[in-house]
Design a protein around this motif. Structure first.
Motif, short mmCIF file in Angstrom:
data_model
loop_
_atom_site.label_atom_id
_atom_site.label_comp_id
_atom_site.label_asym_id
_atom_site.label_seq_id
_atom_site.Cartn_x
_atom_site.Cartn_y
_atom_site.Cartn_z
N GLN A 181 53.44 55.75 22.28
CA GLN A 181 52.17 55.09 21.32
C GLN A 181 52.00 53.70 21.54
N GLN A 182 51.36 53.21 23.20
CA GLN A 182 51.76 51.86 24.01
C GLN A 182 50.02 51.46 23.88
N ASP A 183 49.85 50.10 22.16
CA ASP A 183 48.60 49.43 22.49
C ASP A 183 48.39 48.57 23.49
N THR A 184 48.91 47.87 23.84
CA THR A 184 48.95 47.00 25.27
C THR A 184 49.68 47.16 26.57
N LEU A 185 48.64 46.99 27.52
CA LEU A 185 49.60 46.82 28.97
C LEU A 185 50.40 46.21 28.82
N GLU A 186 51.54 46.73 29.55
CA GLU A 186 53.44 45.78 29.48
C GLU A 186 52.70 45.26 30.76
N ASN A 187 52.58 45.79 31.99
CA ASN A 187 52.77 45.02 33.47
C ASN A 187 51.32 45.25 33.78
N LEU A 188 51.42 43.54 34.46
CA LEU A 188 50.46 43.88 35.27
C LEU A 188 49.46 45.32 36.72
N ALA A 189 48.50 45.77 36.26
CA ALA A 189 47.82 46.30 37.56
C ALA A 189 47.02 46.48 37.95
N LEU A 190 45.93 47.13 39.03
CA LEU A 190 44.77 46.77 39.46
C LEU A 190 43.87 48.01 39.47
N VAL A 191 42.89 48.37 40.02
CA VAL A 191 42.00 48.78 39.43
C VAL A 191 41.33 49.35 40.98
N ASN A 192 41.34 50.45 41.98
CA ASN A 192 40.27 50.40 42.17
C ASN A 192 39.03 51.14 41.35
N ILE A 203 53.28 34.40 33.99
CA ILE A 203 52.42 34.58 34.43
C ILE A 203 51.51 33.71 33.23
N ASP A 204 50.69 32.76 34.08
CA ASP A 204 49.18 31.57 32.70
C ASP A 204 47.49 32.55 33.69
N ASP A 205 47.00 33.04 33.09
CA ASP A 205 46.17 34.08 33.14
C ASP A 205 45.18 33.52 33.11
N SER A 206 45.06 32.10 32.67
CA SER A 206 44.22 31.18 32.66
C SER A 206 43.54 30.38 33.93
N THR A 207 44.99 30.78 35.52
CA THR A 207 44.98 30.56 36.48
C THR A 207 45.26 31.62 38.06
N ILE A 208 45.24 32.50 37.77
CA ILE A 208 45.68 33.50 38.80
C ILE A 208 45.06 33.35 39.71
N THR A 209 46.05 33.54 40.36
CA THR A 209 45.75 32.82 41.98
C THR A 209 46.48 33.70 43.08
N PHE A 210 45.98 34.31 44.17
CA PHE A 210 46.66 35.82 45.00
C PHE A 210 48.43 35.26 45.04
N ALA A 211 48.67 34.06 45.26
CA ALA A 211 49.75 33.64 44.87
C ALA A 211 50.95 34.43 43.83
N ASP A 212 50.00 34.67 42.86
CA ASP A 212 50.82 35.37 42.08
C ASP A 212 50.90 36.30 41.67
N GLN A 267 37.54 36.39 40.47
CA GLN A 267 36.74 35.86 39.03
C GLN A 267 37.32 36.39 37.66
N LYS A 268 37.41 34.86 36.69
CA LYS A 268 37.87 35.70 35.63
C LYS A 268 37.39 36.64 34.72
N VAL A 269 36.68 37.73 34.25
CA VAL A 269 35.71 38.08 33.42
C VAL A 269 36.65 38.18 31.95
N ASP A 270 37.41 38.53 31.90
CA ASP A 270 37.80 37.99 29.91
C ASP A 270 39.21 37.36 29.98
N GLU A 271 39.84 37.57 29.51
CA GLU A 271 40.83 37.46 28.93
C GLU A 271 42.26 37.97 29.55
#
Length: 359
Positions: free
Chosen positions: A216-227, A75-84, A145-149
């Protein structure tokens, strides 16, 4: 209904406490290992509910929702879409085989899902096999909308519960309707991209995402959603192909249909036959709607419009054929059985035929 929501709230709190306890045990094991083993080893995933044709279809010419062909890293995180987002399936659960709320997002922002829970120990004379709580729903997200990287956000435009609000008993189980759980009150949903720093994620959300502290996971490995409203983390997994998704709907329904057919052959009263064939109508309708949705989002516009016209004619023919079967009994008590039986069997035949349109 309020009582069931309280039960669900208590179950949610209990689940979090269990997760906390497990994480404490894991953390303790890690500390013991570090203190005692460091010297020896320092490098150690249309039709509406009444089969009525829905006119709107936000389609593109590709006819591909990207299922099962790319991973989170693609996924190109600069152009995330619903298709992604449509490349994944989403789940909010206890993680222990209990309650679960699963949903998919399509490339136009449309989402659809179901929540289920059960209490097999809560029985009654008419439901010896316990209680099953359920909810089928659909709706639309909008405005990514993009919040940060590594963070985006989107708004929920609407959400609709598809099942009615009535309890019913079938096959020894009492079915009790509830409201959606994963997306409850979710006016805003955050999107966390792979690579997001774990320490930046709220601890409660981390627990719902089952982040592995032991490694000791430092970064998120998979895409996630948050309510955001409920502070609930929703995990993602690579979505299966459209073909497998549709075949899964059909095969599951066929098994249930055959089960009811066996019951029908042993039924002794017309009332029992009406109830059994009504169940066949319900499950065949659900199968048709699910497969139709897969077709809608996985065929190009020209092909879809061709199938759409064919489907409109088929719906008229099916209803007419079912009515003819009922008319043979001149309004007698068996007329409903005849209507339901024809309606369901013809619908199952159509579901099997529609599989041919999905590659």
């Amino acid at each position: 209904m309020k009582t069931q929501h309280k039960k669900r709230k208590k179950k949610r709190i209990r689940t979090i406490l269990i997760i906390d306890f497990v994480l404490l045990l894991l953390a303790g094991g890690c500390i013991f290992y570090i203190l005692n083993g460091k010297e020896s080893d320092d490098t150690a995933t249309e039709l509406n509910g009444n089969n009525e044709i829905q006119e709107e279809s936000s389609k593109d010419s590709s006819g591909d929702n990207g299922n099962a062909s790319e991973t989170s890293e693609d996924i190109d995180d600069s152009t995330i879409t619903f298709a992604d987002l449509a490349k994944y399936s989403y789940s909010f659960s206890s993680g222990a085989g209990g309650w679960e709320d699963d949903f998919d997002i399509e490339k136009d922002g449309y989402f659809h899902g179901s929540y289920h829970d059960s209490d097999m120990g809560d029985t009654g004379e008419d439901y010896p096999d316990g209680i099953r709580y359920y909810c089928d729903y659909e709706g639309h997200f909008e405005n990514i909308q993009k919040v940060d990287e590594y963070t985006y956000k989107m708004q929920m435009k609407d959400i609709t519960i598809l099942n009615d609000d009535k309890e019913y008993i079938a096959d020894g189980v009492k079915y009790v309707p509830l409201s959606p759980y994963a997306l409850s009150g979710a006016d805003e949903v955050d999107i966390y991209m792979p690579g997001k720093t774990v320490s930046e994620i709220d601890e409660q959300v981390q627990r719902w995402l089952f982040i592995d502290y032991q490694e000791q996971q430092d970064t998120l490995e998979n895409l996630a959603l948050v309510n955001v409203a409920e502070n609930q983390g929703i995990v993602s997994s690579e979505r299966i192909s459209a073909k497998k998704e549709a075949e899964g709907f059909y095969n599951t329904t066929e098994n249930s249909y055959d089960y009811y057919s066996d019951m029908l052959s042993e039924a002794l009263t017309t009332a029992d036959m009406v109830e059994i064939t009504s169940s066949q109508v319900r499950i065949s309708d659900d199968c048709l709607n699910n497969i139709w949705r897969v077709i809608k989002y996985n065929t190009d516009e020209v092909e879809f419009n061709k199938i759409l016209e064919e489907q409109r004619q088929w719906l008229k023919d099916r209803d007419a054929k079912a009515q003819e079967s009922a008319d043979e009994y001149d309004g007698g008590s068996f007329a409903s059985v005849a209507y339901n039986d024809t309606y369901a069997s013809v619908t199952m035949e159509r579901c099997k035929k529609l599989l041919e349109y999905i590659e």
